[in-house]
Design a protein around this motif. Structure first.
Motif, short mmCIF file in Angstrom:
data_model
loop_
_atom_site.label_atom_id
_atom_site.label_comp_id
_atom_site.label_asym_id
_atom_site.label_seq_id
_atom_site.Cartn_x
_atom_site.Cartn_y
_atom_site.Cartn_z
N GLN A 18 53.62 -36.71 -68.62
CA GLN A 18 55.57 -35.27 -69.15
C GLN A 18 55.29 -35.44 -70.82
O GLN A 18 56.70 -34.93 -71.88
N LEU A 19 54.27 -35.36 -71.50
CA LEU A 19 54.27 -35.08 -73.21
C LEU A 19 55.24 -33.41 -73.64
O LEU A 19 55.43 -33.85 -74.51
N THR A 20 55.27 -32.34 -72.50
CA THR A 20 55.50 -30.99 -72.90
C THR A 20 57.31 -31.47 -72.75
O THR A 20 58.25 -30.36 -73.17
N VAL A 27 62.35 -40.16 -77.01
CA VAL A 27 63.16 -41.60 -76.81
C VAL A 27 62.48 -42.84 -76.00
O VAL A 27 62.17 -44.03 -76.94
N ARG A 28 61.09 -42.10 -75.26
CA ARG A 28 60.23 -43.22 -74.60
C ARG A 28 59.46 -43.89 -75.77
O ARG A 28 59.41 -44.87 -75.97
N GLU A 29 58.42 -42.71 -77.05
CA GLU A 29 57.38 -43.29 -77.59
C GLU A 29 57.93 -44.10 -79.00
O GLU A 29 57.27 -45.31 -78.39
N PRO A 30 58.72 -43.66 -79.20
CA PRO A 30 59.77 -45.26 -79.69
C PRO A 30 59.87 -46.54 -79.09
O PRO A 30 59.86 -47.70 -79.77
N ALA A 31 60.48 -46.46 -78.33
CA ALA A 31 61.28 -47.36 -77.00
C ALA A 31 59.42 -48.21 -76.76
O ALA A 31 59.90 -49.46 -76.99
N GLU A 32 58.98 -47.37 -77.06
CA GLU A 32 57.46 -48.06 -76.63
C GLU A 32 56.40 -48.53 -77.09
O GLU A 32 55.12 -48.98 -76.95
N GLY A 33 56.73 -47.77 -78.85
CA GLY A 33 56.11 -48.71 -80.05
C GLY A 33 54.60 -47.84 -80.48
O GLY A 33 54.07 -48.27 -80.73
N MET A 34 55.03 -46.61 -79.73
CA MET A 34 53.72 -45.35 -78.90
C MET A 34 54.46 -43.86 -79.85
O MET A 34 55.00 -43.89 -79.88
N TYR A 35 52.62 -43.88 -80.85
CA TYR A 35 52.90 -42.08 -80.21
C TYR A 35 51.43 -40.98 -80.07
O TYR A 35 50.84 -42.31 -79.21
N LEU A 157 56.26 -38.82 -85.82
CA LEU A 157 55.54 -39.42 -85.24
C LEU A 157 56.07 -38.51 -83.80
O LEU A 157 54.60 -39.13 -83.35
N TYR A 158 55.99 -37.50 -83.66
CA TYR A 158 56.26 -36.90 -82.30
C TYR A 158 55.05 -36.36 -82.62
O TYR A 158 55.12 -35.46 -83.77
N ARG A 159 54.87 -35.56 -81.38
CA ARG A 159 53.28 -34.86 -81.94
C ARG A 159 53.45 -33.44 -82.18
O ARG A 159 52.57 -32.95 -82.54
N ARG A 163 51.04 -33.07 -85.80
CA ARG A 163 50.41 -31.70 -86.14
C ARG A 163 51.25 -30.70 -86.79
O ARG A 163 49.59 -29.96 -87.27
N VAL A 164 51.83 -30.15 -87.23
CA VAL A 164 52.33 -29.43 -88.08
C VAL A 164 52.04 -29.62 -89.08
O VAL A 164 51.67 -29.04 -90.38
N SER A 165 52.43 -31.29 -89.46
CA SER A 165 52.52 -32.00 -91.07
C SER A 165 50.37 -31.61 -91.10
O SER A 165 49.99 -32.27 -92.44
#
Length: 265
Positions: A18-20, A27-35, A157-159, A163-165
């Motif tokens: 569900q990357l889109t 919400v999920r990525e910071p909570a799970e300590g990942m990106y 750190l959102y995808r 990418r834009v950076s």
């Protein structure tokens, strides 16, 4: 550690599902300590910055391009599979070749970061991840020492931000403020002049601000549309404007950041 996928519901690739769904992922990525790092260039910049991978995810044809990376991380799983399976997992076509699930680095100490900085950018509630990424790219290119983001700002750190950076979010030190605008006290305590970019009656022009040659300068950029909040404007040392011509009332916040960063070098 190469794992061939056949089932899009394989629980081992939960990081990539569900990357889109932006609301879910932010919400999920910071909570799970990942990106998620997307594309070869971004992945390699993340690894060069010392970030640790959780896993890699790609079509089999890309394996040779990452042979050196896999050799450096022999215990990290590499998920490969046919295009149809990968797209069902992520929700989009992997036209950039590869993804990596990365561990988020430990947050930087804001006081320590500011102690060694001369010029910083502060992002107040900028929610568009494209703008966040573009601001980081300009910050890296134009010598900004650090970036602070408000609690409601988009995740650097959102995808899409990454990418834009072009991966420059990994090289510019940044941290999330615990509160805002109360967090401006951290800048004040560190000796920064605070300059809020806004069209106010008493605003300095960006040229006038640059001519002051403040030893330590924090440039505060506001959210798309509404701009900076009244409490921020009241507390900042100065409000600053970029003069407009031809009836244009303002620049996109990412464009304005580039102008401000360049003018105050």
């Amino acid at each position: 550690m190469i794992i061939h996928l056949t089932d899009p519901n394989d629980p081992r690739v939960n990081d990539y599902t569900q990357l889109t769904d932006v609301q879910l992922r932010k919400v999920r990525e910071p909570a799970e300590g990942m990106y998620i790092a997307e594309s070869s260039r971004v992945m390699r910049r993340a690894l060069s910055a010392g970030h640790k991978p959780r896993s890699f995810f790609m079509a089999e044809k890309w394996l040779p391009d990452f042979a050196d990376v896999f050799a450096a991380y022999p215990d990290v799983p590499v998920f490969v599979g046919p295009r149809e399976v990968l797209e069902e997992i992520t929700g989009f076509h992997l036209h950039r070749g590869a993804l990596a699930a990365m561990h988020r680095p430990e947050p930087l100490d804001i006081a320590t970061m500011l102690a060694g900085a001369r010029r910083v950018a502060v992002l107040e509630d900028i929610v568009d991840h494209t703008n966040v990424g573009a601001i980081f790219r300009s910050a890296a290119a134009l010598g900004v020492d650090a970036v602070l983001v408000s609690p409601r700002c988009g995740d650097p750190l959102y995808r899409r931000s990454i990418r834009v950076s072009m991966g420059t979010v990994f090289q510019v030190p940044w941290a999330k403020l615990p509160e805002w605008p109360e967090g401006m006290s951290l800048l004040e305590d560190a000796g920064f002049t605070t300059a809020a970019l806004a069209f106010e009656p008493d605003s300095l022009t960006i040229t006038e601000l640059a001519e002051r040659k403040d030893e330590k300068l924090a440039l505060i950029l506001g959210t798309e549309g509404e701009g900076l909040g009244d409490a921020t404007l009241a507390r900042a040392d100065f409000s600053v404007m970029i003069p407009m011509f031809a009836g244009v009332d303002s620049l996109n916040v990412a464009a304005a950041s580039a102008v401000a960063f360049f003018a105050t070098q």
